[in-house]
Design a protein around this motif. Sequence first.
Motif, PDB file in Angstrom:
ATOM      1  N   ASP A 145       0.840  -1.209   0.000  1.00  0.00           N
ATOM      2  CA  ASP A 145       0.000   0.000   0.000  1.00  0.00           C
ATOM      3  C   ASP A 145       0.866   1.247   0.000  1.00  0.00           C
ATOM      4  O   ASP A 145       0.559   2.236  -0.683  1.00  0.00           O
ATOM      5  CB  ASP A 145      -0.922   0.011   1.222  1.00  0.00           C
ATOM      6  CG  ASP A 145      -2.031  -1.016   1.122  1.00  0.00           C
ATOM      7  OD1 ASP A 145      -2.263  -1.533   0.011  1.00  0.00           O
ATOM      8  OD2 ASP A 145      -2.656  -1.310   2.150  1.00  0.00           O
ATOM      9  N   THR A 146       1.970   1.204   0.762  1.00  0.00           N
ATOM     10  CA  THR A 146       2.869   2.359   0.826  1.00  0.00           C
ATOM     11  C   THR A 146       3.588   2.559  -0.499  1.00  0.00           C
ATOM     12  O   THR A 146       3.794   3.686  -0.945  1.00  0.00           O
ATOM     13  CB  THR A 146       3.897   2.171   1.957  1.00  0.00           C
ATOM     14  OG1 THR A 146       3.207   1.868   3.172  1.00  0.00           O
ATOM     15  CG2 THR A 146       4.715   3.439   2.164  1.00  0.00           C
ATOM     16  N   VAL A 147       3.966   1.458  -1.158  1.00  0.00           N
ATOM     17  CA  VAL A 147       4.593   1.549  -2.477  1.00  0.00           C
ATOM     18  C   VAL A 147       3.651   2.239  -3.460  1.00  0.00           C
ATOM     19  O   VAL A 147       4.063   3.099  -4.243  1.00  0.00           O
ATOM     20  CB  VAL A 147       4.982   0.137  -2.997  1.00  0.00           C
ATOM     21  CG1 VAL A 147       5.320   0.183  -4.483  1.00  0.00           C
ATOM     22  CG2 VAL A 147       6.167  -0.396  -2.212  1.00  0.00           C
ATOM     23  N   VAL A 148       2.378   1.877  -3.407  1.00  0.00           N
ATOM     24  CA  VAL A 148       1.384   2.499  -4.297  1.00  0.00           C
ATOM     25  C   VAL A 148       1.320   4.008  -4.066  1.00  0.00           C
ATOM     26  O   VAL A 148       1.294   4.800  -5.014  1.00  0.00           O
ATOM     27  CB  VAL A 148      -0.006   1.868  -4.074  1.00  0.00           C
ATOM     28  CG1 VAL A 148      -1.084   2.663  -4.803  1.00  0.00           C
ATOM     29  CG2 VAL A 148      -0.015   0.421  -4.559  1.00  0.00           C
ATOM     30  N   LEU A 149       1.326   4.426  -2.792  1.00  0.00           N
ATOM     31  CA  LEU A 149       1.270   5.856  -2.473  1.00  0.00           C
ATOM     32  C   LEU A 149       2.519   6.585  -2.954  1.00  0.00           C
ATOM     33  O   LEU A 149       2.439   7.699  -3.492  1.00  0.00           O
ATOM     34  CB  LEU A 149       1.097   6.046  -0.965  1.00  0.00           C
ATOM     35  CG  LEU A 149      -0.237   5.581  -0.373  1.00  0.00           C
ATOM     36  CD1 LEU A 149      -0.229   5.732   1.143  1.00  0.00           C
ATOM     37  CD2 LEU A 149      -1.392   6.377  -0.967  1.00  0.00           C
ATOM     38  N   LEU A 150       3.679   5.968  -2.756  1.00  0.00           N
ATOM     39  CA  LEU A 150       4.925   6.588  -3.211  1.00  0.00           C
ATOM     40  C   LEU A 150       4.944   6.733  -4.733  1.00  0.00           C
ATOM     41  O   LEU A 150       5.394   7.756  -5.265  1.00  0.00           O
ATOM     42  CB  LEU A 150       6.121   5.755  -2.743  1.00  0.00           C
ATOM     43  CG  LEU A 150       6.428   5.828  -1.247  1.00  0.00           C
ATOM     44  CD1 LEU A 150       7.461   4.769  -0.862  1.00  0.00           C
ATOM     45  CD2 LEU A 150       6.936   7.211  -0.868  1.00  0.00           C
TER      46      LEU A 150
ATOM     47  N   THR B 219       9.424   5.714  -8.825  1.00  0.00           N
ATOM     48  CA  THR B 219       9.311   4.486  -9.601  1.00  0.00           C
ATOM     49  C   THR B 219       9.125   3.316  -8.649  1.00  0.00           C
ATOM     50  O   THR B 219       9.266   3.465  -7.424  1.00  0.00           O
ATOM     51  CB  THR B 219      10.565   4.248 -10.452  1.00  0.00           C
ATOM     52  OG1 THR B 219      11.678   3.991  -9.569  1.00  0.00           O
ATOM     53  CG2 THR B 219      10.874   5.450 -11.341  1.00  0.00           C
ATOM     54  N   ASP B 220       8.840   2.141  -9.191  1.00  0.00           N
ATOM     55  CA  ASP B 220       8.678   0.957  -8.346  1.00  0.00           C
ATOM     56  C   ASP B 220       9.971   0.658  -7.598  1.00  0.00           C
ATOM     57  O   ASP B 220       9.954   0.414  -6.384  1.00  0.00           O
ATOM     58  CB  ASP B 220       8.270  -0.239  -9.202  1.00  0.00           C
ATOM     59  CG  ASP B 220       7.977  -1.464  -8.353  1.00  0.00           C
ATOM     60  OD1 ASP B 220       7.019  -1.421  -7.563  1.00  0.00           O
ATOM     61  OD2 ASP B 220       8.720  -2.463  -8.474  1.00  0.00           O
TER      62      ASP B 220
ATOM     63  N   LEU C 218      11.725   2.446   1.000  1.00  0.00           N
ATOM     64  CA  LEU C 218      11.129   1.776   2.155  1.00  0.00           C
ATOM     65  C   LEU C 218      12.136   0.860   2.847  1.00  0.00           C
ATOM     66  O   LEU C 218      12.193   0.792   4.077  1.00  0.00           O
ATOM     67  CB  LEU C 218       9.903   0.974   1.724  1.00  0.00           C
ATOM     68  CG  LEU C 218       8.650   1.785   1.394  1.00  0.00           C
ATOM     69  CD1 LEU C 218       7.529   0.870   0.948  1.00  0.00           C
ATOM     70  CD2 LEU C 218       8.216   2.610   2.596  1.00  0.00           C
ATOM     71  N   ALA C 219      12.928   0.153   2.050  1.00  0.00           N
ATOM     72  CA  ALA C 219      13.949  -0.728   2.629  1.00  0.00           C
ATOM     73  C   ALA C 219      14.942   0.076   3.467  1.00  0.00           C
ATOM     74  O   ALA C 219      15.353  -0.354   4.550  1.00  0.00           O
ATOM     75  CB  ALA C 219      14.679  -1.480   1.520  1.00  0.00           C
TER      76      ALA C 219
END
Length: 304
Positions: free
Chosen positions: A20-25, A31-32, A39-40
Amino acid sequence: MAVNTKFLGSAESYMEVREDTVVLLKRLGFTDYESRAYLALCESYPATAYEVSKRAIVPKSNVYNVLKSLEIKEAIQPVSENPVRYVPRDPEEFFGQVAKNTREICENLSTTVREKMSTDEDIYIWSYRSGKNIRNKLVELIAGAEEHIWLKTSAEMLEFCLAEITHAAERGVQVIIILSGTPPEQLQPNSNINIIPHEGSGIPVSKSAGGLFTMIVDFSELIVGKITGDVVASYSKNNALMYVFITWFMHEMFLAEIYGKHASEMEASFGPNFSRLRQKYRPKLKKHFPFADWEMVEPGGPQQ
């Protein structure tokens, strides 16, 4: 020493939150690979490119460019050399700056694009199809009012924007509300708010009236709609429409004044709540307006 952010919960829940956080970023332009690397790094830092690559599952051939891009975005910064280790910037500071920059870009674009658009906007009618969008437009119009707000609605609908109406009156806007039903208890006395009972009595006369509203702002903007059932609203600056609705509002005011002085004679001639006139003149428009329950409330019956 690495600083770890621990997630208290199942591995499945953790992965859901992370995705979900990846989607927001990504919605912010990451980029993916950038999202996963960022996040890592937030979860364990300081970290080398190799460590980020391993934790984020970003190919080693890409991770240096990814980290460089995050550094240019000012999302992260290096803190050591040989090997280079990275740490994230304070999230509140970083995303606060992103929000500020985005707002400035949107404001500049809004001005630039509007200058290129046709100025003949009053020929259009704009539609809104969700309660959230309708409320946002109502709030925008009320907040932008400078002199006048005319609103025809029910007590139920008035509560939907009561705080904004009150604030407008407090800053000097003259508000006239033609109201079906009893004014909400939260509505405080204000010399700039004039409540006029619909048709003089304020008694709702149809079962579909609860969510309906019509509002004119400064005699230059108009919105009409409903917030119950099939939610929909239409907004316009069209002068011809404005004239029609201003005249309609004025006739509502005239009728309320006349009813206030001659209620007994009018009810004797036309029935309670003008029921005989409604039975005589109300058209059968159910097939054209399936959302509207125009069945009349029985005179003297419970208000709906």
